[in-house]
Design a protein around this motif. Structure first.
Motif, short mmCIF file in Angstrom:
data_model
loop_
_atom_site.label_atom_id
_atom_site.label_comp_id
_atom_site.label_asym_id
_atom_site.label_seq_id
_atom_site.Cartn_x
_atom_site.Cartn_y
_atom_site.Cartn_z
N ASN A 87 0.64 4.14 -2.99
CA ASN A 87 0.53 5.77 -2.73
C ASN A 87 2.05 6.23 -3.22
N CYS A 138 -6.91 4.04 -6.81
CA CYS A 138 -7.30 3.25 -6.39
C CYS A 138 -8.93 2.97 -6.37
N TYR A 156 -8.71 -1.91 -0.99
CA TYR A 156 -9.96 -1.71 -0.38
C TYR A 156 -10.88 -1.49 -1.40
N SER A 202 0.97 -1.29 -0.18
CA SER A 202 0.67 0.18 -0.03
C SER A 202 0.48 1.45 0.32
N THR A 203 1.68 1.14 0.98
CA THR A 203 2.60 2.40 0.99
C THR A 203 3.38 2.62 -0.40
N ARG A 260 1.65 0.25 12.47
CA ARG A 260 0.72 1.01 11.22
C ARG A 260 -0.19 1.71 11.03
N THR A 261 -0.75 2.57 11.13
CA THR A 261 -1.50 3.11 11.62
C THR A 261 -3.10 3.25 10.33
N THR A 262 -2.96 2.50 8.95
CA THR A 262 -3.75 2.80 7.54
C THR A 262 -4.15 1.49 7.64
N ASN A 263 -3.89 0.26 8.16
CA ASN A 263 -4.97 -1.29 8.09
C ASN A 263 -4.33 -2.01 10.22
N ASP A 311 -5.45 -0.81 -5.34
CA ASP A 311 -4.29 -1.57 -3.99
C ASP A 311 -6.23 -2.40 -4.62
#
Length: 166
Positions: free
Chosen positions: A16, A165, A30, A12-13, A104-107, A27
């Motif tokens: 992005n 996305c 999502y 994902s990073t 991580r805070t995104t998943n 991705d």
């Protein structure tokens, strides 16, 4: 181009960063790209790409000539391997992966002991299968800029406005 790898390797990073450089990215973690289907043995279920949707996405990009970076790791991804110019496996040692998923805070995946055990098991069992199908392997302990630069070198400059996305 397919970008695959275990959870926590930076898919994902990476996407992005590619999107910020103007590339089309999807991705599949999502949106409505994945469905859980029963396994052939009837015990449990596993995420699968919705083949009709992935097929339509790839057809649209094949017809346009616009480079597409598609990320995901699902049980039926090899159905689409012939349609990718490259299959890139992002890797990192298990201790690095476990540290990443903790912070991580995104998943949210990987926060529970059960999910961490699943990541350990999948890394031992699934990553060798991904490696066997990959055309390129990139160690994501390198800087994100180096990882993205290596991917960009494979496709050249984006030729149309980016779509992130889809």
């Amino acid at each position: 181009m397919l970008v695959t790898g275990m959870s926590g390797t930076g898919k994902s990073t990476t996407l992005n960063h590619l999107a910020h450089r103007g590339y089309s990215v999807v991705d599949t973690d999502y949106g409505d790209w994945i469905e859980n289907l029963s396994l052939p043995d009837g015990i449990g279920a596993e995420p699968h790409w919705r083949e009709d949707r992935i097929d339509a996405l790839l057809t649209r990009h094949e017809d346009s000539g616009v480079p597409l970076f598609l990320a995901g790791t699902v049980i039926n991804q090899e159905v689409f391997y012939p349609r990718f110019a490259e299959i890139v496996l992002l890797t990192a040692p298990l201790p690095v992966i476990l540290t990443r998923i903790t912070t991580r805070t995104t998943n949210p995946f990987g926060k529970t002991p059960e999910e961490r055990a699943q990541i350990e098991s999948d890394t031992a069992e699934i990553e060798p299968l991904l490696r066997a199908g990959a055309t390129i392997e990139i160690d994501t302990r390198r800087s994100i800029t180096q990882v993205v630069d290596q991917l960009v070198a494979l496709v050249g400059f984006p030729s149309a406005p980016a779509s992130c996305c889809e």
